[in-house]
Structures are given as C-alpha cells and as structure tokens.
Design an enzyme around this catalytic site. Structure first.
Site, PDB file in Angstrom:
ATOM      1  N   LYS A   1      -5.432  24.096  -0.896  1.00 48.09           N
ATOM      2  CA  LYS A   1      -5.803  25.353  -0.250  1.00 48.09           C
ATOM      3  C   LYS A   1      -4.647  25.912   0.603  1.00 48.09           C
ATOM      4  CE  LYS A   1     -10.092  25.891  -1.665  1.00 48.09           C
ATOM      5  NZ  LYS A   1     -10.474  24.854  -2.637  1.00 48.09           N
TER       6      LYS A   1
HETATM    7  C1  LIG Z   1     -12.154  24.570  -2.644  1.00 42.67           C
HETATM    8  C2  LIG Z   1     -13.411  25.320  -2.654  1.00 42.67           C
HETATM    9  C3  LIG Z   1     -14.604  24.799  -2.170  1.00 42.67           C
HETATM   10  C4  LIG Z   1     -14.793  23.367  -1.763  1.00 42.67           C
HETATM   11  O1  LIG Z   1     -13.869  22.833  -0.940  1.00 42.67           O
HETATM   12  P1  LIG Z   1     -13.525  21.272  -0.956  1.00 42.67           P
HETATM   13  O2  LIG Z   1     -12.824  21.122   0.351  1.00 42.67           O
HETATM   14  O3  LIG Z   1     -12.637  21.012  -2.119  1.00 42.67           O
HETATM   15  O4  LIG Z   1     -14.803  20.530  -0.999  1.00 42.67           O
HETATM   16  C5  LIG Z   1     -15.715  25.616  -2.122  1.00 42.67           C
HETATM   17  N1  LIG Z   1     -15.682  26.874  -2.556  1.00 42.67           N
HETATM   18  C6  LIG Z   1     -14.553  27.411  -3.048  1.00 42.67           C
HETATM   19  C7  LIG Z   1     -14.564  28.833  -3.486  1.00 42.67           C
HETATM   20  C8  LIG Z   1     -13.397  26.662  -3.140  1.00 42.67           C
HETATM   21  O5  LIG Z   1     -12.303  27.198  -3.675  1.00 42.67           O
END
Ligand SMILES: *Cc1c(COP(=O)(O)O)cnc(C)c1O
Length: 397
Positions: free
Chosen positions: A186
C-alpha cells in the site's frame, strides 16, 4: 505507491526504539518501555494528519473493516452494499460479520454507482461501503445523500487511497467510519496493519474496546480492567506501528512524486483520442497511485495488454482477467466455499449471485487498464515509459 520503495534509516530508527526496550505490545508494561508508545503515537499522528477525531490501529485493512462493521452494529440479518470491483477483503469482512454482501455495479469512476446503490437498498440494508479503488474517490456526496435519506451508515474502504481527499476532506474521514490498510504494497506500509477512523466518539470507544478483547482501558492495571462488551484481538504490534510512523512522515513526499509521475504519463496518453480516462469526482483529491483509462472496446484493451508486454512495460492491470479484484473470477464467493456453515440469511441473500449479470461493470472493467505509479522512477524513466505506452497503444489502433 508502494511506500516500501522509500524505506531507509527512518524506519530502522523507529523499529530500533522498540527493540531497545523489548516491549512489543501496545498496552501496558509502562515501566519497561522507556516512554515509547508507537501505536498511540501513530494513532495521534494519523488523527492530526487526516484531521479526524479518532484513529484505531488494527492488524490489517481487513480487520479494520471487521472492526468498523462491528462498531456500526452490523451482524446477522443485515445487508451491506459493496461494489463489484474491489479487493476480496470487502466481502470477507461482511461475511465475517455474519451479514450479507450485496454486490452492485460500478460506473466510470470505477467505484460504486449511486443509482445502482439506491436500487439495491432494502429494509435490511445497514451500511453502504464504497471502495476508493486505485487511489481515487467514489462520488461521496451522492452516496452520503442516499445514506442520510435511508438512515443507513456510510463506511469508506479507503485502503488504496490514503492521502486522497474529497472537497477538502481526507478520504476515510467523510463517512461514519473509514479504513486504511498498511499492508506491504500500500501507499504507506507497516508490513501488515490497518486503521479505522471515525469522528464519532461512541464508535471510537467501542473500537478501542472491541479491538482488544473488550477491555475498557481504564486505569493502570490491565488485569483489573472490566469488559463492557465482548471483543476480539485486532491489536497492532509496536514493531509494525513503528514502521508506520516513519512511513506516515513520508506521505506528502510520496503524494508529490505520484502526482508528478502520473501527470507525465497522463499528458502523454491524452494525445490519443481513442482513450478516455477514469472519471474522478474531485480531481484535486486524487492520490495518484494509479493512472486508469478506458479503451473503446474490450478487444482493444486485451490488445493493449499484449502490446505493453511486448514493449516491456510493467505494473499494469486489466482487472477483467484478474482473480483478486473483480467479481467475474470470484467463484469461491459465488459458490460460497465456506469452511464452516453459513446462515440461511446469507445463503438466500446470495443465491442469485452466480446468475446475476453485471453488464454495466463488465463494460467498464473489460475496457479498463490501470497502471501503477511507482516512486522510484527517475524523471527520464517516466518520460521514456510515457513514450513507450503511447507507441504501444497506437500500434493496436
Ligand atoms: C488492501 C485492501 C484491503 C485489505 O487490506 P489488508 O491490510 O491487506 O488486509 C481492503 N480493501 C482494499 C480495497 C484493499 O486494497
């Protein structure tokens, strides 16, 4: 995106603070921790940066969504409206809550179509969950108006859009609650981690308690605390929070690089009349993690994907053929491949999913190509990439 491209001594220093005391837990051990409270510090830093009253860190973006749904009181018999284009965590968290995910079409914003949302509302609808996919926002004014009209909650899944804003307010702070992910890919990362944001005091108190086994966090003796509610364990560790602190300080720098790189690519592609760009309700608030555009037909977008490969261009997706982000390939959801029994309410609510067609979503996703904006490119690399992309696209037209 992603923030790991900028790792340096700042992350190492924060982690070493924690390792120097050995207190890896965010609560308690006051005498041993030498004043280090990385999780608390990161929550406060997020509140200040995003101008929101409460931030509750969790172990992931997925558990942040679980937490948000819990404090909004979502459970058995409830329905949550979500888009067909998102990460699988959206329906995972809804099912985990014991509620039924109601999938509805997206529009040319690549996020929830407000018209489709309004049509999907029933007396059981408790939450509308827009997902600000690929760094940019849903039409929040329209969605908020629908939620207010029907007296239901707005929960922003802003996991891919930290640093983005809508009409001057940070994404993730506009709904009743909002969530970010700090997983490894992210915009900013803790390794694993997430956060739930809210401006509502009563939700914040429940979030604080629910994410730590229902502890009330009153007084100095953890063992003597009472449990006003049943909870769960979504606690982030001090090590993860430490990495996040250093990363959050880089957010402005990250956004600046993304915007600069995206601008170069977008300007170049704008010279091709056949291309249209994803509609962004507030272009000023784009976090610029992705450049998303549409080809005139699905066939042409398949050809562009092939041409990009030939020209050695990386980091792009046509989500129509992707297993993670679009309903077309979510067979495990459509067939309800659950390890444990699922309630009749969910079964009944989802029985039509296998046969429902999402033509409007198909129309946008099949023509879409989304390109990741990297932080580590030099200006020359971005310029060369832009020219290669133009040449590759023109070669199939
Ligand atoms: C990455 C993501 C998540 C979940 O996050 P994690 O930290 O990987 O559990 C939820 N929604 C969206 C749109 C994402 O891109």
């Amino acid at each position: 995106m992603p923030g790991f491209e900028l790792f340096n001594d700042e992350e190492r220093k924060e982690v070493n603070d924690v390792l120097s005391t050995g207190v890896l837990m965010r609560y308690g051990f006051d005498g041993m921790r030498n004043g280090y409270w990385k999780a608390k510090e990161l929550e406060q830093a997020l509140q200040t940066k995003l101008n929101v009253n409460h931030a509750q860190l969790t172990t992931s973006g997925t558990t942040a969504l679980n937490l948000a749904l819990a404090v909004l009181g979502v459970g058995a018999g409830d329905e949550v409206i979500m888009p067909t284009f998102t990460f699988v965590a959206s329906f995972e968290s809804i099912l985990q809550a014991g509620a039924t995910p109601i999938l509805v079409d997206i529009d040319d914003t690549l996020t929830l179509d407000p018209v489709a949302v309004e049509k999907a509302i029933t007396p059981k609808t408790k939450v509308v969950m827009p997902v600000h996919m690929c760094g940019a926002m849903a039409n929040l004014d329209a969605l908020k108006a629908i939620c207010e009209k029907h007296n239901i909650f707005l929960l922003e899944d802003a996991c891919q859009a930290i640093g983005g804003s809508y009409k001057g307010k940070a994404l993730g702070t506009i709904g009743d609650a909002g969530c970010f992910s700090f997983d490894y890919v992210k915009t900013i990362t803790c390794g694993e981690g997430g956060v739930m944001l809210t401006n509502k005091k009563e939700l914040a108190v429940f979030a604080d308690q629910y994410s730590d086994h229902g502890h009330d966090h009153i007084g100095m003796d953890r063992g003597a605390e009472t449990h006003p509610i049943m909870g769960y364990n979504y606690r982030i560790s001090e090590l993860h929070a430490a990495v996040g602190l250093a990363q959050l300080r880089k957010l402005d720098q990250i956004l600046e690089i993304q915007k600069k790189n995206k601008r170069i690519l977008k300007d170049a592609l704008a010279s091709i009349p056949e291309i249209t760009f994803r509609r962004i309700p507030d272009p000023e608030g784009d976090s610029a993690t992705f450049l998303s555009f549409f080809m005139p037909t699905a066939e042409l977008s398949v050809k562009v994907v092939e041409a990009f490969k030939e020209f050695g261009i990386d980091a792009y997706w046509n989500y129509f053929n992707n297993n993670w982000h679009y309903i077309r390939k979510w067979d495990h959801l459509k067939d309800l491949k659950s390890l444990y029994p699922v309630s009749d309410h969910i079964k009944n609510g989802m029985q039509d999913l296998n046969t429902t067609s999402f033509e409007q979503s198909d129309g946008f996703i099949s023509r879409n190509i989304s390109c990741l904006i990297k932080l580590s490119w030099t200006e020359q690399e971005v310029q060369e990439r832009a020219q290669k992309m133009v040449t590759a696209i023109k070669s199939v037209l």
